[in-house]
Each structure stands twice: as C-alpha cells, then as structure tokens.
Motif scaffolding. Structure first.
Motif, PDB file in Angstrom:
ATOM      1  N   HIS A 250       1.054  -0.953  -0.536  1.00  0.00           N
ATOM      2  CA  HIS A 250      -0.205  -0.115  -0.139  1.00  0.00           C
ATOM      3  C   HIS A 250       1.141   1.143   0.456  1.00  0.00           C
ATOM      4  CE1 HIS A 250      -2.877   2.615   0.715  1.00  0.00           C
ATOM      5  NE2 HIS A 250      -2.211   2.958   1.586  1.00  0.00           N
ATOM      6  N   THR A 251       0.242   2.286  -0.715  1.00  0.00           N
ATOM      7  CA  THR A 251       1.187   3.247  -0.847  1.00  0.00           C
ATOM      8  C   THR A 251       0.127   4.455  -0.042  1.00  0.00           C
ATOM      9  OG1 THR A 251       2.526   2.994  -2.630  1.00  0.00           O
ATOM     10  CG2 THR A 251       2.095   5.362  -2.277  1.00  0.00           C
ATOM     11  N   SER A 252       0.444   5.344   0.866  1.00  0.00           N
ATOM     12  CA  SER A 252      -0.163   6.790   1.038  1.00  0.00           C
ATOM     13  C   SER A 252      -0.894   7.520   0.282  1.00  0.00           C
ATOM     14  CB  SER A 252       0.595   7.376   1.924  1.00  0.00           C
ATOM     15  OG  SER A 252      -0.340   7.806   3.267  1.00  0.00           O
ATOM     16  N   GLY A 253      -1.456   7.506   0.547  1.00  0.00           N
ATOM     17  CA  GLY A 253      -2.679   8.681   0.038  1.00  0.00           C
ATOM     18  C   GLY A 253      -3.363   7.414  -1.150  1.00  0.00           C
ATOM     19  N   LYS A 254      -3.008   6.912  -1.732  1.00  0.00           N
ATOM     20  CA  LYS A 254      -4.091   5.887  -2.845  1.00  0.00           C
ATOM     21  C   LYS A 254      -5.120   5.637  -1.979  1.00  0.00           C
ATOM     22  CE  LYS A 254      -0.567   7.338  -5.450  1.00  0.00           C
ATOM     23  NZ  LYS A 254      -1.149   7.674  -6.617  1.00  0.00           N
TER      24      LYS A 254
END
Length: 216
Positions: free
Chosen positions: A127-131
């Motif tokens: 997971h990428t923060s903000g996605k």
C-alpha cells in the motif's frame, strides 16, 4: 411535532451521500525465475460472491476469509489434432465453484504451519499512502522437485498431463483444508512443470475503492 423537529428527523433519516464502491482486480504472471522467460501474463476473473463473503469474514475477525491456497489444474482448455486450443470460461458463479480439474495445490498463507517454505510462498500487502487501492501479492514457487511425479523435461506432447497446467485459482480459508472458497480463477495456454525448471507465480489482487459512482 413542529415543523423544525419534522425537518430534523427527515434529514437524520437521509442516506449518506456516498456514491462509491469496491473494485477487485487480479493479475497473474508465471515465469521462470532463472531464465526470466514469461509464460503467462494476463488478468484473471473474480468470483465476486465468494470474494465478498471472504472479505466480510476477514473484516469481522472471524478467523476466516483470508487467502490460504493457490490451486493448479489442467481442465481449463483442450487442444485438437491441429493444435488449436479451445478455452473454457472461468468458474465465477455459485458458492461451490472450483477449478475444472485440480491436480496440485500449495499453501501460500505464510502464517500457516502447513506452509513448508513461507519465505517463497507468501502473502505480501502493498500500500502507498494516499492511494485508494491496496495490493495483495501472492507469491508461489514451484521448485525443481515439485510436484512429485512430474516429467524430467518440459517437452511433453501430452497436454493432458496432471502437471501441464492451464488453470489456476486462489482459495480462501473457511474453517478447514476441506472447506475453501474459490475467489479467483484464470484460464491460460498450457504450461508444463517439469524437473528441469522452477516456475514462479506472482498473483496480484488489487482492492480499490471507487468514488463518485453514479447510483442510477
């Protein structure tokens, strides 16, 4: 009841304005980790009924619903005498859906004691923060010596062999090894597993929230 109270109750009963949903996508890559030859690179089909049930079970902390097994089969296609391949549709309806002919399986839940090689057969959450999406990378390695009983070389002319795979699916835990739900299914051209090579499977499942969807 006065007009202000009636208006307040009406507003409180309104459905929240959340025009959103969830999209599930899957992508399968099968390759030789040594030569880097890519044998299969395609999207899969999702069994939405079973996936939704598994997702709810996992979110409710019922010790069910998590991805447990990668299943392999050889019943997804047929080859005629001229070499033309006919593919069957993926099985993505009915709670008891399964592979057409499952011939092998591996545990990919790296927290399970039944997983004999959790460093190479595992689940990774990306997971990428903000996605608004998160990926589950399901990694599975078929080593040189597995499955037991395979042919020595990948030159079989018998495309109906048990380890000439043309279908693959992910299954979730529903209480026991005999109680698993098929949540994805993909059909592809036949790929033979033999003693002379390893095969790596990277199966990515993306869970994405969708916003601003129309309700009409």
């Amino acid at each position: 009841m006065d007009e202000k109270q009636e208006t307040k109750m009406t507003e409180d009963n309104k459905q929240p304005n959340e025009n959103s949903g969830i999209l599930i996508q899957g992508h399968l890559k099968i390759f030789d980790p040594n030569s880097k030859e890519v044998m299969v690179d395609k999207r899969n089909a999702i069994h939405y009924e079973n996936f939704s049930n598994s997702l709810a079970q996992a979110m409710a902390n019922k010790d069910k619903g998590y991805i447990y097994q990668m299943a392999f089969g050889n019943g997804g296609s047929s080859v005629d005498t001229t070499g033309v391949i006919t593919y069957l549709p993926p099985n993505i309806s009915g709670q008891n859906a399964d592979l057409y002919n499952q011939t092998y399986q591996k545990v990919v839940d790296d927290t399970s004691s039944a997983n004999t090689d959790p460093t190479r057969n595992k689940l990774t959450v990306l997971h990428t923060s903000g996605k608004v999406y998160t990926d589950i990378l399901v990694s599975c390695l078929l080593d040189y010596g597995e499955p037991s009983g395979q042919q020595a070389f990948d030159n079989s002319t018998n495309l109906d062999g048990d380890f000439v795979f043309d279908e693959l699916g992910l299954k979730t835990w529903q209480g026991s090894t005999s109680d698993l739900d098929l949540v994805t299914h993909v059909i592809f051209h036949p790929v033979q597993k033999s003693l002379n090579r390893q095969i790596q499977i990277d199966y990515t499942v993306r869970i994405q929230t969708l916003t601003n969807l129309s309700t009409t």
